[in-house]
Design an enzyme around this catalytic site. Sequence first.
Site, PDB file in Angstrom:
ATOM      1  N   GLY A  20      -2.489  23.124 -42.390  1.00 26.08           N
ATOM      2  CA  GLY A  20      -3.047  22.713 -43.681  1.00 26.08           C
ATOM      3  C   GLY A  20      -2.409  23.775 -44.631  1.00 26.08           C
ATOM      4  N   GLY A  21      -2.814  23.514 -46.100  1.00 24.71           N
ATOM      5  CA  GLY A  21      -2.477  24.439 -47.104  1.00 24.71           C
ATOM      6  C   GLY A  21      -2.710  25.823 -46.978  1.00 24.71           C
ATOM      7  CG  MET A  22      -5.796  27.164 -48.183  1.00 18.14           C
ATOM      8  SD  MET A  22      -7.539  26.889 -48.830  1.00 18.14           S
ATOM      9  CE  MET A  22      -7.653  25.171 -48.097  1.00 18.14           C
ATOM     10  CG  ASN A  24      -0.692  27.153 -39.451  1.00 18.31           C
ATOM     11  OD1 ASN A  24      -0.598  26.196 -40.466  1.00 18.31           O
ATOM     12  ND2 ASN A  24       0.243  28.232 -39.549  1.00 18.31           N
ATOM     13  CB  VAL A  25      -6.202  23.707 -37.004  1.00 16.61           C
ATOM     14  CG1 VAL A  25      -7.224  23.609 -35.895  1.00 16.61           C
ATOM     15  CG2 VAL A  25      -6.769  23.878 -38.508  1.00 16.61           C
ATOM     16  CE  LYS A  40      -9.325  25.301 -39.966  1.00 14.80           C
ATOM     17  NZ  LYS A  40      -9.819  24.289 -41.188  1.00 14.80           N
ATOM     18  CG  ASP A 134      -9.632  20.862 -49.871  1.00 12.45           C
ATOM     19  OD1 ASP A 134      -8.919  20.059 -50.626  1.00 12.45           O
ATOM     20  OD2 ASP A 134      -8.948  21.511 -48.945  1.00 12.45           O
TER      21      ASP A 134
END
Length: 678
Positions: A20-22, A24-25, A40, A134
């Site tokens: 994601g933008g903020m 990693n999962v 995360k 978001d």
Amino acid sequence: MRTGYTLNGRYRIIRALGEGGMANVYLAHDLILDRDVSVKLLRLDLRDDPGTIRRFQREALAATELVHSNIVQVYDVGEENGMQYLVMEYVEGTDLKAYIKDHFPIAYQEVIQIMEQILSAVKMAHEHNIIHRDLKPQNILIDRNRVAKITDFGIAVALSEHSLTQTNTVLGSVHYLSPEQARGGMATKQSDIYSLGIMLYEMLTGTVPFEGETAVSIALKHFQSEIPSVRDIDPRIPQALENVVLKATSKRPADRYTDVESMAEDLKTSLSPKRAGEVKFVPANDDDGETKVLPASALSSAPLPASAATKSEPEDSSAAATMTQDDSTPAKGKKKRKKSRHPRRRKFLLAGLVALLLILGVLIGMAIFKPQMTSVPSVIGRKEATARTELKTAHLTVGEVHKTASSKVKVNRVVRTEPRSGTQLKRQSAVDLWISTGPKRFKLGNYQGDSYASTAAKLEALGFTVHRESVHSSSVPAGKIIQQSIAAGKNVVPANSDMTFSVSTGSATVTLADLSNKTKAQAQKYATDHNLNLAFQYAYSTDVAKDHVIKQSPGEGAVVHEGDEVTLTISRGEQKADSTSTDKFSVNVKIPFDDSSDESDAADDSDSSSSSSSSTANLVQIYLKDQDHGLSSIYKQMTITADTTVTLPFTVAAGKSGAYKVVRDGHVIASDNHVTKN
């Protein structure tokens, strides 16, 4: 992070789930609690900012307070080697974005059910003064039981300092960004409500309201353009339901719902017949304080200020003074002044005319070279041929034709178009069609022998109506399916199908009666009526008449199951002193199980909804001839479900022989008329 790495000595990384933008999962396994979890990790470029790390930790810990069935639960927060991480509940399923793509069009009632779950979760977050910032379908997970769960609480709040941009990219998805966030303002609870309205729009139409080539162009549309009407795309959507979308996505936060609870209450009744005549919601058109640009025509037609109007007075007064000072040549002076002023006016007029001609030329050129546009007509519900004709009439062409299942649109009719109806396109542009194949069908499996509970739950989740009929069976375990009403392999529409299962309750129990002093024939009838198997032993008796029961095992009052064996001791009568010697011996006889008749019966009656325990068993009757028995009466009756060996006891006079006969399902399969010892 590599596969197999164990984070903090506890969470073993299995594989990456997404970026994601903020953050990693990753999918990981909790080695202590032996369960799968989601891990995360904060993105690398955000790990060097101490302020961001502090906010991440503080807000992540706050997110652990959000315990709700529709919020992905946060289990743990930690740091290892500078890596900030969250450990969360692992939801096996898909996100709402993919769910919309795979299941569109979605029934309105299901849309409302999903939204009610999401609103319930956001309500709890807002009560804890946590704003998501978001909200988008990619952050809504749908598990296998169609339960919606919101993720990314905490991170969205922790990074509020970067509320609009981060390394020149818009934080979150700009398609769901509220107007105040797009302007760079602070996000509020009404900002979350705006995003929820956009998500509701997408679930109803299958697409987002605003598209553009860049994130900036989409953001501009959020605070400049009106939300397109969902009823223009699908006229069957009730006005009350559209009003929920319109109110939630109002440009001014003050025009939106005051809180998510109000939105949930309004949404809950949006399909009610009492709201059928509701008028379209129109927000208040108050000035929001934005700077306005006035057109040039407004400036040219405005009256001049007093100072400008009096600016030319000195020239006029000086000219008049000049005329009075030279009385000898007044006519000559006046004539000179008029000649000197006319060329200047002509220059201004000529310049104005040239400018006007240039503007007209530009406008004419734009009109000539501007591409001719047309609007995509609404062809939803039309037959394919009719849709093609209407698109051709609108100067458009048909692009790709897709087939899709739909429970709301008839077979061979248009479910949706891409681009959607009302979109402005250049003439001769291609429009893709999605044609209905009717309701989605499901291929039934063979559920015989499966657990009824799990099978029924699975089919009911798909939309089937499932019924149960209980049947005793000595060969099928309790709770297992014996028969199904719809044959395996058949493709059916779940919502229109009723499935009936015959389910085994196991063998029925029997409380034994007292069979003593009963005749052998009476005992055999009792055994047949209660589905019991009998075995006989013989003994001399002075108290019990010949061929009557002396005793039984198990005894009176014992509880046995159908199919169990009961042993009876039969009287031979009094023993005579001069009775001849007898030979006693036993013979083992193997009885093979035959299932061929069951298969043919199943083929002849595959749709039967009922069955009995005999459908998977053979009825066996054994006749025996010796000193105590004759071939005219049954010695033993039993049911078998597999190859079975029985032991037949014989008592014959010395030098004599015995005989037996085995009958399986009415057919003699074994016999011997000369059975002797050795």
